[in-house]
Design a protein around this motif. Structure first.
Motif, PDB file in Angstrom:
ATOM      1  N   LEU A  68      20.059  38.825  50.275  1.00  0.00           N
ATOM      2  CA  LEU A  68      19.536  39.772  51.256  1.00  0.00           C
ATOM      3  C   LEU A  68      19.099  41.079  50.596  1.00  0.00           C
ATOM      4  N   GLY A  69      19.881  41.554  49.636  1.00  0.00           N
ATOM      5  CA  GLY A  69      19.526  42.799  48.950  1.00  0.00           C
ATOM      6  C   GLY A  69      18.207  42.697  48.215  1.00  0.00           C
ATOM      7  N   GLU A  70      17.970  41.546  47.587  1.00  0.00           N
ATOM      8  CA  GLU A  70      16.700  41.354  46.889  1.00  0.00           C
ATOM      9  C   GLU A  70      15.543  41.315  47.883  1.00  0.00           C
ATOM     10  N   LEU A  71      15.761  40.686  49.031  1.00  0.00           N
ATOM     11  CA  LEU A  71      14.722  40.656  50.061  1.00  0.00           C
ATOM     12  C   LEU A  71      14.392  42.075  50.526  1.00  0.00           C
ATOM     13  N   ALA A  72      15.428  42.872  50.777  1.00  0.00           N
ATOM     14  CA  ALA A  72      15.213  44.249  51.222  1.00  0.00           C
ATOM     15  C   ALA A  72      14.433  45.038  50.179  1.00  0.00           C
ATOM     16  N   THR A  73      14.797  44.864  48.927  1.00  0.00           N
ATOM     17  CA  THR A  73      14.101  45.569  47.852  1.00  0.00           C
ATOM     18  C   THR A  73      12.649  45.130  47.761  1.00  0.00           C
ATOM     19  N   ARG A  74      12.410  43.845  47.778  1.00  0.00           N
ATOM     20  CA  ARG A  74      11.048  43.324  47.643  1.00  0.00           C
ATOM     21  C   ARG A  74      10.167  43.738  48.812  1.00  0.00           C
ATOM     22  N   LEU A  75      10.755  43.856  50.015  1.00  0.00           N
ATOM     23  CA  LEU A  75       9.984  44.256  51.192  1.00  0.00           C
ATOM     24  C   LEU A  75       9.992  45.765  51.414  1.00  0.00           C
ATOM     25  N   ASP A  76      10.782  46.477  50.587  1.00  0.00           N
ATOM     26  CA  ASP A  76      10.893  47.932  50.671  1.00  0.00           C
ATOM     27  C   ASP A  76      11.371  48.380  52.055  1.00  0.00           C
ATOM     28  N   VAL A  77      12.433  47.714  52.521  1.00  0.00           N
ATOM     29  CA  VAL A  77      13.052  48.070  53.795  1.00  0.00           C
ATOM     30  C   VAL A  77      14.564  48.173  53.588  1.00  0.00           C
ATOM     31  N   GLU A  78      15.249  48.707  54.574  1.00  0.00           N
ATOM     32  CA  GLU A  78      16.702  48.845  54.507  1.00  0.00           C
ATOM     33  C   GLU A  78      17.370  47.484  54.690  1.00  0.00           C
ATOM     34  N   ALA A  79      18.494  47.302  54.027  1.00  0.00           N
ATOM     35  CA  ALA A  79      19.234  46.035  54.090  1.00  0.00           C
ATOM     36  C   ALA A  79      19.627  45.637  55.513  1.00  0.00           C
ATOM     37  N   PRO A  80      20.081  46.565  56.381  1.00  0.00           N
ATOM     38  CA  PRO A  80      20.427  46.150  57.742  1.00  0.00           C
ATOM     39  C   PRO A  80      19.240  45.550  58.506  1.00  0.00           C
ATOM     40  N   HIS A  81      18.054  46.062  58.220  1.00  0.00           N
ATOM     41  CA  HIS A  81      16.851  45.508  58.851  1.00  0.00           C
ATOM     42  C   HIS A  81      16.680  44.037  58.449  1.00  0.00           C
ATOM     43  N   VAL A  82      16.816  43.752  57.170  1.00  0.00           N
ATOM     44  CA  VAL A  82      16.687  42.376  56.681  1.00  0.00           C
ATOM     45  C   VAL A  82      17.781  41.508  57.281  1.00  0.00           C
ATOM     46  N   SER A  83      18.984  42.019  57.345  1.00  0.00           N
ATOM     47  CA  SER A  83      20.100  41.254  57.892  1.00  0.00           C
ATOM     48  C   SER A  83      19.825  40.853  59.343  1.00  0.00           C
ATOM     49  N   ARG A  84      19.333  41.793  60.143  1.00  0.00           N
ATOM     50  CA  ARG A  84      19.010  41.482  61.550  1.00  0.00           C
ATOM     51  C   ARG A  84      17.902  40.432  61.641  1.00  0.00           C
ATOM     52  N   GLN A  85      16.866  40.588  60.811  1.00  0.00           N
ATOM     53  CA  GLN A  85      15.747  39.632  60.846  1.00  0.00           C
ATOM     54  C   GLN A  85      16.212  38.247  60.413  1.00  0.00           C
ATOM     55  N   ILE A  86      17.056  38.190  59.398  1.00  0.00           N
ATOM     56  CA  ILE A  86      17.572  36.901  58.926  1.00  0.00           C
ATOM     57  C   ILE A  86      18.391  36.236  60.025  1.00  0.00           C
ATOM     58  N   GLN A  87      19.188  37.019  60.747  1.00  0.00           N
ATOM     59  CA  GLN A  87      19.965  36.448  61.852  1.00  0.00           C
ATOM     60  C   GLN A  87      19.042  35.833  62.903  1.00  0.00           C
ATOM     61  N   ARG A  88      17.956  36.524  63.224  1.00  0.00           N
ATOM     62  CA  ARG A  88      16.991  35.989  64.201  1.00  0.00           C
ATOM     63  C   ARG A  88      16.327  34.712  63.683  1.00  0.00           C
ATOM     64  N   LEU A  89      15.908  34.753  62.419  1.00  0.00           N
ATOM     65  CA  LEU A  89      15.250  33.585  61.831  1.00  0.00           C
ATOM     66  C   LEU A  89      16.216  32.405  61.730  1.00  0.00           C
ATOM     67  N   GLU A  90      17.474  32.702  61.420  1.00  0.00           N
ATOM     68  CA  GLU A  90      18.477  31.639  61.316  1.00  0.00           C
ATOM     69  C   GLU A  90      18.724  31.014  62.692  1.00  0.00           C
ATOM     70  N   LYS A  91      18.835  31.850  63.700  1.00  0.00           N
ATOM     71  CA  LYS A  91      19.053  31.367  65.073  1.00  0.00           C
ATOM     72  C   LYS A  91      17.895  30.489  65.539  1.00  0.00           C
ATOM     73  N   ALA A  92      16.670  30.835  65.098  1.00  0.00           N
ATOM     74  CA  ALA A  92      15.473  30.064  65.460  1.00  0.00           C
ATOM     75  C   ALA A  92      15.317  28.805  64.612  1.00  0.00           C
ATOM     76  N   GLY A  93      16.144  28.668  63.575  1.00  0.00           N
ATOM     77  CA  GLY A  93      16.078  27.485  62.724  1.00  0.00           C
ATOM     78  C   GLY A  93      15.063  27.568  61.603  1.00  0.00           C
ATOM     79  N   TYR A  94      14.592  28.770  61.290  1.00  0.00           N
ATOM     80  CA  TYR A  94      13.579  28.950  60.255  1.00  0.00           C
ATOM     81  C   TYR A  94      14.168  29.179  58.864  1.00  0.00           C
ATOM     82  N   VAL A  95      15.417  29.664  58.806  1.00  0.00           N
ATOM     83  CA  VAL A  95      16.066  29.899  57.510  1.00  0.00           C
ATOM     84  C   VAL A  95      17.493  29.385  57.567  1.00  0.00           C
TER      85      VAL A  95
END
Length: 176
Positions: A68-95
């Motif tokens: 998650l930290g690498e994703l946040a760095t690569r997208l230049d966003v805060e880690a909590p933002h990535v964590s929330r998005q990953i939770q949504r994507l995981e719930k949808a079955g995309y990750v």
């Protein structure tokens, strides 16, 4: 080109740089508008928020699952933002989360097959829109714009590396 020559070239072509910045801002605006995203999702038959698309694209293009930290760095966003998005994507079955082989306590995230299909569906819609918009451009012009855009992005990446920006890196460059 040495730094002083680059600075001098930018000063000499300041008018061109202004116009390039304006053009890039227009492109960025057009590609990130809510209505465009919503139309793309309808056309793809997907339900995914705008912030999830670049994240899922990054994961689909990666050679292996990422932290998650690498994703946040690569997208230049805060880690909590990535964590929330990953939770949504995981719930949808995309990750899906997988164990980090380098650290038992950590996890990495990778796309599911459904996530890969979703990314390809979005890309297909975007390519279709681009093909329609650029239908009267010659193949030579399309090639020239693609080559110059890759060259510009590579220059931006090189500059980002020089100034220590830990976002996108040379490994994000498309293979030739």
């Amino acid at each position: 080109m040495p730094r002083s020559e680059a600075t001098n070239a930018a000063q000499v072509d300041a008018g061109h740089i202004v116009e390039l910045e304006r053009a890039l801002a227009r492109v960025a605006y057009l590609l990130t508008r809510v209505r465009r995203h919503d139309k793309a999702m309808v056309q793809c038959g997907l339900t995914m928020d705008r912030a999830s698309v670049p994240l899922l694209r990054l994961l689909a293009d990666a050679d292996e699952p990422m932290r998650l930290g690498e994703l946040a760095t690569r997208l230049d966003v805060e880690a909590p933002h990535v964590s929330r998005q990953i939770q949504r994507l995981e719930k949808a079955g995309y990750v899906e989360r997988v164990a980090d082989p380098d650290d038992r306590r950590a996890q990495r995230v990778g796309p599911t097959e459904s996530g890969r299909r979703a990314v390809e569906a979005v890309r297909e819609v975007m390519r279709g829109w681009m093909a329609e918009a650029l239908a009267d451009w010659s193949p030579e012009d399309l090639k020239a714009v693609a080559v110059l855009n890759h060259r510009m992005v590579d220059a931006f990446l090189d500059h980002a590396e020089v100034i220590g920006d830990l976002g996108a890196t040379a490994r994000d460059r498309p293979s030739a």
